[in-house]
Design a protein around this motif. Structure first.
Motif, short mmCIF file in Angstrom:
data_model
loop_
_atom_site.label_atom_id
_atom_site.label_comp_id
_atom_site.label_asym_id
_atom_site.label_seq_id
_atom_site.Cartn_x
_atom_site.Cartn_y
_atom_site.Cartn_z
N ALA A 50 0.86 -1.18 0.00
CA ALA A 50 0.00 0.00 0.00
C ALA A 50 0.89 1.22 0.00
O ALA A 50 1.88 1.28 0.74
CB ALA A 50 -0.91 0.00 1.22
N LEU A 51 0.56 2.17 -0.86
CA LEU A 51 1.32 3.41 -0.93
C LEU A 51 0.37 4.58 -0.74
O LEU A 51 -0.52 4.79 -1.56
CB LEU A 51 2.02 3.54 -2.28
CG LEU A 51 3.02 2.45 -2.63
CD1 LEU A 51 2.43 1.53 -3.67
CD2 LEU A 51 4.30 3.06 -3.11
N GLU A 52 0.55 5.32 0.34
CA GLU A 52 -0.26 6.50 0.58
C GLU A 52 0.50 7.71 0.05
O GLU A 52 1.52 8.11 0.61
CB GLU A 52 -0.58 6.68 2.06
CG GLU A 52 -1.47 7.90 2.28
CD GLU A 52 -1.82 8.12 3.74
OE1 GLU A 52 -2.91 8.62 3.99
OE2 GLU A 52 -0.98 7.80 4.61
N PHE A 53 0.00 8.27 -1.04
CA PHE A 53 0.65 9.38 -1.71
C PHE A 53 0.11 10.72 -1.22
O PHE A 53 -1.09 10.86 -0.96
CB PHE A 53 0.41 9.32 -3.22
CG PHE A 53 1.23 8.29 -3.93
CD1 PHE A 53 2.47 8.61 -4.47
CD2 PHE A 53 0.76 6.99 -4.05
CE1 PHE A 53 3.22 7.64 -5.12
CE2 PHE A 53 1.52 6.02 -4.70
CZ PHE A 53 2.74 6.35 -5.23
N VAL A 54 0.99 11.68 -1.14
CA VAL A 54 0.65 13.09 -1.01
C VAL A 54 1.38 13.73 -2.19
O VAL A 54 2.56 14.03 -2.11
CB VAL A 54 1.11 13.69 0.33
CG1 VAL A 54 0.75 15.17 0.40
CG2 VAL A 54 0.50 12.94 1.50
N ARG A 55 0.66 13.83 -3.31
CA ARG A 55 1.30 14.20 -4.57
C ARG A 55 0.84 15.57 -5.06
O ARG A 55 -0.34 15.85 -5.11
CB ARG A 55 1.02 13.14 -5.63
CG ARG A 55 1.79 13.41 -6.93
CD ARG A 55 2.00 12.17 -7.72
NE ARG A 55 3.11 11.39 -7.17
CZ ARG A 55 3.79 10.49 -7.86
NH1 ARG A 55 3.49 10.23 -9.11
NH2 ARG A 55 4.77 9.82 -7.30
N GLU A 56 1.80 16.37 -5.41
CA GLU A 56 1.56 17.69 -5.98
C GLU A 56 1.37 17.52 -7.49
O GLU A 56 2.18 16.87 -8.14
CB GLU A 56 2.77 18.59 -5.70
CG GLU A 56 2.57 20.04 -5.99
CD GLU A 56 1.71 20.75 -4.96
OE1 GLU A 56 1.00 21.69 -5.36
OE2 GLU A 56 1.73 20.37 -3.78
N ALA A 57 0.29 18.06 -8.02
CA ALA A 57 0.02 17.95 -9.46
C ALA A 57 -1.00 19.02 -9.85
O ALA A 57 -1.66 19.62 -9.01
CB ALA A 57 -0.52 16.56 -9.80
#
Length: 172
Positions: free
Chosen positions: A44-51
């Motif tokens: 599981a990968l919890e992302f906090v991604r800027e886009a």
């Protein structure tokens, strides 16, 4: 804008060396994700991604994981399937308030994906319904991610079922 979402995967046999996998994920652009490897064979990968958009954020994360772990199979993008308690938490209201809304608006409240002792809904559908009422404040980035998560999950399941059963899907 910043988007928060989780990608859940079933790992391929060649990715059982989790130290190596975590290193490849970090090198491959997933350095904005909290990586969880609790259950054997799962990731599981919890992302906090800027886009610029939720779609760009989720799609770029999916590509980054695919490059780092080509054999991993996507299980789910979240937030998508939720119970009333989850919706209440996201919306900042009580579970009792959500239940009252559901019971008070039986013809307009979104239909659950599964109905039973624990019913589940697509978060995007409930959030859009609440937004249409005009009395709730929504975090637009959460709604955007929920919409993309629902689309990815439905598309993934349609493809999986079509490939597995090799028959056209018929909807009555």
């Amino acid at each position: 804008m910043e988007y928060v979402f989780t990608l859940k995967y079933q790992l391929a046999t060649e990715d059982q060396d989790t130290d190596s996998l975590v290193e490849r994920l970090g090198d491959g652009g997933c350095d904005d994700a909290l990586i969880g490897i609790g259950q054997p064979g799962r990731l599981a990968l919890e992302f906090v991604r800027e886009a610029a958009s939720a779609q760009e954020a989720v799609n770029s994360a999916l590509r980054d994981v695919q490059i780092a772990s080509p054999g991993a199979r996507l299980i789910e993008v979240t937030p998508d399937l939720v119970g009333l308690t989850d919706v209440a938490e996201i919306m900042g209201v009580s579970r009792q308030n959500m239940r009252k809304l559901m019971l008070a608006h039986p013809t307009s409240f979104p239909v659950p994906v599964h109905e039973g002792s624990s019913s589940i809904w697509h978060l995007a559908e409930v959030m859009c319904w609440m937004q249409s009422r005009g009395t709730y404040t929504l975090a637009q980035n959460v709604l955007d991610v929920a919409c993309i998560a629902m689309q990815v999950n439905i598309s993934k399941e349609y493809q999986r079922v079509s490939e597995k059963y090799q028959t056209p899907l018929i909807f009555a």
